[in-house]
Design a protein around this motif. Structure first.
Motif, PDB file in Angstrom:
ATOM      1  N   LEU A  23       0.831  -1.198   0.000  1.00  0.00           N
ATOM      2  CA  LEU A  23       0.000   0.000   0.000  1.00  0.00           C
ATOM      3  C   LEU A  23       0.869   1.252   0.000  1.00  0.00           C
ATOM      4  N   ILE A  24       1.880   1.273   0.825  1.00  0.00           N
ATOM      5  CA  ILE A  24       2.781   2.424   0.876  1.00  0.00           C
ATOM      6  C   ILE A  24       3.469   2.621  -0.468  1.00  0.00           C
ATOM      7  N   ARG A  25       3.932   1.535  -1.081  1.00  0.00           N
ATOM      8  CA  ARG A  25       4.578   1.636  -2.402  1.00  0.00           C
ATOM      9  C   ARG A  25       3.619   2.212  -3.436  1.00  0.00           C
ATOM     10  N   GLU A  26       2.362   1.748  -3.416  1.00  0.00           N
ATOM     11  CA  GLU A  26       1.376   2.210  -4.388  1.00  0.00           C
ATOM     12  C   GLU A  26       1.018   3.675  -4.198  1.00  0.00           C
ATOM     13  N   LEU A  27       0.991   4.135  -2.957  1.00  0.00           N
ATOM     14  CA  LEU A  27       0.589   5.508  -2.679  1.00  0.00           C
ATOM     15  C   LEU A  27       1.740   6.501  -2.787  1.00  0.00           C
ATOM     16  N   THR A  28       2.959   6.014  -2.794  1.00  0.00           N
ATOM     17  CA  THR A  28       4.114   6.898  -2.893  1.00  0.00           C
ATOM     18  C   THR A  28       4.107   7.586  -4.252  1.00  0.00           C
ATOM     19  N   GLY A  29       4.230   8.903  -4.228  1.00  0.00           N
ATOM     20  CA  GLY A  29       4.293   9.666  -5.461  1.00  0.00           C
ATOM     21  C   GLY A  29       2.962  10.167  -5.966  1.00  0.00           C
ATOM     22  N   ILE A  30       1.874   9.873  -5.271  1.00  0.00           N
ATOM     23  CA  ILE A  30       0.560  10.366  -5.696  1.00  0.00           C
ATOM     24  C   ILE A  30       0.486  11.858  -5.429  1.00  0.00           C
ATOM     25  N   ASN A  31       0.014  12.607  -6.405  1.00  0.00           N
ATOM     26  CA  ASN A  31      -0.192  14.038  -6.239  1.00  0.00           C
ATOM     27  C   ASN A  31      -1.589  14.218  -5.651  1.00  0.00           C
ATOM     28  N   VAL A  32      -1.647  14.558  -4.384  1.00  0.00           N
ATOM     29  CA  VAL A  32      -2.923  14.658  -3.681  1.00  0.00           C
ATOM     30  C   VAL A  32      -3.825  15.712  -4.328  1.00  0.00           C
ATOM     31  N   GLY A  33      -3.245  16.715  -4.951  1.00  0.00           N
ATOM     32  CA  GLY A  33      -4.032  17.743  -5.615  1.00  0.00           C
ATOM     33  C   GLY A  33      -4.821  17.213  -6.792  1.00  0.00           C
ATOM     34  N   GLU A  34      -4.410  16.084  -7.337  1.00  0.00           N
ATOM     35  CA  GLU A  34      -5.106  15.492  -8.480  1.00  0.00           C
ATOM     36  C   GLU A  34      -6.198  14.506  -8.064  1.00  0.00           C
ATOM     37  N   VAL A  35      -6.272  14.195  -6.772  1.00  0.00           N
ATOM     38  CA  VAL A  35      -7.251  13.234  -6.278  1.00  0.00           C
ATOM     39  C   VAL A  35      -8.561  13.956  -6.024  1.00  0.00           C
ATOM     40  N   HIS A  36      -9.659  13.403  -6.542  1.00  0.00           N
ATOM     41  CA  HIS A  36     -10.977  14.008  -6.386  1.00  0.00           C
ATOM     42  C   HIS A  36     -11.753  13.240  -5.328  1.00  0.00           C
ATOM     43  N   ASP A  37     -12.304  13.962  -4.360  1.00  0.00           N
ATOM     44  CA  ASP A  37     -13.054  13.341  -3.264  1.00  0.00           C
ATOM     45  C   ASP A  37     -14.549  13.511  -3.529  1.00  0.00           C
ATOM     46  N   ASP A  38     -15.179  12.491  -4.070  1.00  0.00           N
ATOM     47  CA  ASP A  38     -16.616  12.537  -4.384  1.00  0.00           C
ATOM     48  C   ASP A  38     -17.465  12.689  -3.123  1.00  0.00           C
ATOM     49  N   TYR A  39     -17.041  12.087  -2.020  1.00  0.00           N
ATOM     50  CA  TYR A  39     -17.820  12.131  -0.787  1.00  0.00           C
ATOM     51  C   TYR A  39     -17.920  13.574  -0.274  1.00  0.00           C
ATOM     52  N   VAL A  40     -16.794  14.255  -0.155  1.00  0.00           N
ATOM     53  CA  VAL A  40     -16.800  15.631   0.328  1.00  0.00           C
ATOM     54  C   VAL A  40     -17.591  16.519  -0.627  1.00  0.00           C
ATOM     55  N   HIS A  41     -17.434  16.297  -1.904  1.00  0.00           N
ATOM     56  CA  HIS A  41     -18.165  17.080  -2.900  1.00  0.00           C
ATOM     57  C   HIS A  41     -19.680  16.872  -2.751  1.00  0.00           C
ATOM     58  N   ALA A  42     -20.101  15.648  -2.480  1.00  0.00           N
ATOM     59  CA  ALA A  42     -21.530  15.353  -2.331  1.00  0.00           C
ATOM     60  C   ALA A  42     -22.111  16.019  -1.081  1.00  0.00           C
ATOM     61  N   LEU A  43     -21.291  16.251  -0.072  1.00  0.00           N
ATOM     62  CA  LEU A  43     -21.764  16.884   1.150  1.00  0.00           C
ATOM     63  C   LEU A  43     -21.969  18.388   0.987  1.00  0.00           C
ATOM     64  N   GLU A  44     -21.345  18.976   0.009  1.00  0.00           N
ATOM     65  CA  GLU A  44     -21.443  20.426  -0.178  1.00  0.00           C
ATOM     66  C   GLU A  44     -22.770  20.844  -0.744  1.00  0.00           C
TER      67      GLU A  44
END
Length: 57
Positions: free
Chosen positions: A36-57
């Motif tokens: 899991l750590i290997r897979e998540l290393t290098g992910i640009n968090v700014g490019e990740v979209h959070d559908d859950y938070v968006h749905a709460l707005e």
């Protein structure tokens, strides 16, 4: 001049020893955690979209 940090830790902090698992961690669990750590290393968090938070707005 007082420091930026309080002299005593907040009451809600616990000793890290209290966080140890009650059962031993298996080799498979360690392998999965490392994968899991290997897979998540290098992910640009700014490019990740959070559908859950968006749905709460």
């Amino acid at each position: 001049m007082p420091g930026l940090l309080p002299d005593t830790p907040p009451a809600n902090l616990c000793d890290p020893g209290d966080l140890a698992p009650s059962t031993p961690v298996t080799d498979r669990e360690l392998e999965l955690a490392e994968a899991l750590i290997r897979e998540l290393t290098g992910i640009n968090v700014g490019e990740v979209h959070d559908d859950y938070v968006h749905a709460l707005e």
